[in-house]
Design an enzyme around this catalytic site. Structure first.
Site, PDB file in Angstrom:
ATOM      1  N   GLN A  27     -85.131  -7.749 -31.771  1.00 44.93           N
ATOM      2  CA  GLN A  27     -86.175  -8.319 -32.622  1.00 44.93           C
ATOM      3  C   GLN A  27     -87.353  -7.353 -32.798  1.00 44.93           C
ATOM      4  OE1 GLN A  27     -86.480 -10.850 -34.644  1.00 44.93           O
ATOM      5  NE2 GLN A  27     -84.351 -11.439 -34.275  1.00 44.93           N
ATOM      6  N   SER A  28     -87.048  -6.078 -32.913  1.00 45.27           N
ATOM      7  CA  SER A  28     -88.086  -5.059 -33.057  1.00 45.27           C
ATOM      8  C   SER A  28     -88.852  -5.195 -34.367  1.00 45.27           C
ATOM      9  CB  SER A  28     -87.441  -3.678 -32.985  1.00 45.27           C
ATOM     10  OG  SER A  28     -88.318  -2.678 -33.440  1.00 45.27           O
ATOM     11  N   ASN A  29     -90.184  -5.227 -34.265  1.00 52.08           N
ATOM     12  CA  ASN A  29     -91.032  -5.153 -35.455  1.00 52.08           C
ATOM     13  C   ASN A  29     -91.013  -3.747 -36.036  1.00 52.08           C
ATOM     14  OD1 ASN A  29     -92.307  -7.897 -35.237  1.00 52.08           O
ATOM     15  ND2 ASN A  29     -92.968  -7.049 -33.290  1.00 52.08           N
TER      16      ASN A  29
ATOM     17  N   THR B 282     -88.534  -1.545 -36.153  1.00 53.66           N
ATOM     18  CA  THR B 282     -87.369  -1.238 -36.981  1.00 53.66           C
ATOM     19  C   THR B 282     -87.446  -1.951 -38.325  1.00 53.66           C
ATOM     20  OG1 THR B 282     -86.126  -2.921 -35.756  1.00 53.66           O
ATOM     21  CG2 THR B 282     -85.836  -0.635 -35.076  1.00 53.66           C
TER      22      THR B 282
END
Length: 338
Positions: free
Chosen positions: A77-79, A81
């Site tokens: 759930q990377s912001n 990326t």
């Protein structure tokens, strides 16, 4: 200090707005004035966020080198990326994203909604990897870049949080510079700035930027990594390097880096009850959404600092809202009853 010698590719609307958190301030006793710096709505590119501001100083290098593929890494759930995918789409570049299993959370839709869903919609080549959370250069990311080269492409590496890139701290030196202009318009200066820290370059840039007016120690980082020694070392190293780049004129010391380690637990990506309460409180009082991974933890930290009287009465405290709300969908089970 000389930031202007570095080329900037505009990806944001400009200085993000500052909004008073009047109801939250009153709820907490009214002795401290709370404000939010809305980096969560700083761009029209897929909700923006702090990484979009950092990327403004990385992208000129990618264009100059003739790169055709942005390669980045983060958790599922990377912001980061999601913001890299948005910038790649905006520039007409390809995008390869390594999404590692950084969070010990098993919601059935965790790898299908929120940030990762948006990255897929924007055309990124999303690659799931089982590796757990750590800070620094990752083998999976290096392999992704090698794959691009083998396929005839020219990758541009964007490390987690932009933090290992030499220019990773510049965006938030600029943040401090623009905030000073906004303070002139407001007619007052903020006594403290509260910011979430994990990979370090956001706080590092702020430390350098506010060192220019003597407020480096007024930047209070709230650790969300649950690896505070690594995070503080990162902040200090990046801040020292960034200070040299912008010719600050003085050395950054350990005393310049303030990192509160009380609110990161139980571990990276997992909220405790205090974080969940802070998310609900800020949402219900202000209509401002924060997430369980980053901003919920820094909001929890700020709220507790006010409750415990750690800010002097009359202080004006600026909460740097770095983004992250798109990840809320991945934690829907935690909020099934609100």
């Amino acid at each position: 200090m000389n930031l202007n010698r570095f080329e900037r590719y505009p990806l944001t609307f400009g200085p993000s707005p500052i909004t008073p958190l009047k109801r939250l301030s009153q709820h907490l006793g009214g002795k401290v004035e709370l404000y939010a710096k809305r980096e969560d709505c700083n761009s029209g590119l897929a909700f923006g966020g702090n990484k979009t501001r950092k990327l403004e100083y990385l992208i000129p290098e990618a264009i100059e080198q003739g790169c055709d593929t942005l390669v980045s890494i983060g958790g599922i759930q990377s912001n980061q990326t999601r913001q890299v995918a948005a910038v790649a789409a905006h520039l007409g570049m390809k995008c390869v994203l390594v999404q590692e299993n950084w969070v010990n959370y098993s919601d059935a839709v965790y790898d299908r909604v929120g940030n990762i869903e948006m990255s897929r919609i924007m055309g990124a080549d999303v690659r799931l990897d089982a590796a757990g959370f750590d800070i620094g250069i990752r083998p999976s990311w290096e392999k992704a870049m090698s794959d691009v080269v083998e396929q005839g492409g020219k990758p541009f590496p964007i490390p987690a949080g932009c933090s290992e890139h030499p220019y990773g701290g510049l965006g938030f030196v600029g943040f401090a510079k623009k905030l000073r202009q906004q303070e002139k318009e407001l007619g007052f200066k903020f006594n403290y700035i509260v910011v979430c820290s994990v990979t370090g370059s956001t706080q590092a840039g702020m430390v350098v930027g506010f060192a220019a007016d003597g407020r480096s120690k007024n930047v209070i980082g709230v650790d969300a990594s649950a690896k505070p020694e690594q995070t503080k070392a990162q902040i200090l190293r990046i801040a020292r390097h960034t200070a040299e780049l912008v010719e600050l004129g003085r050395e950054i010391t350990e005393e310049d880096v303030v990192l509160d380690t009380r609110f990161a637990y139980p571990e990276y990506g997992l909220p405790n009850e205090g974080t969940l309460e802070a998310i609900r409180l800020c949402g219900s009082l202000e209509g401002v959404l924060t997430d369980p991974v980053y901003e919920g933890k820094s909001m929890h930290g700020m709220i507790e600092m006010v409750r415990r009287g750690e800010f002097p009465e009359g202080s004006k405290v600026l909460y740097a809202h770095l983004g992250g709300a798109p990840a809320l969908n991945a934690y829907s089970f935690l909020f099934r009853d609100g």
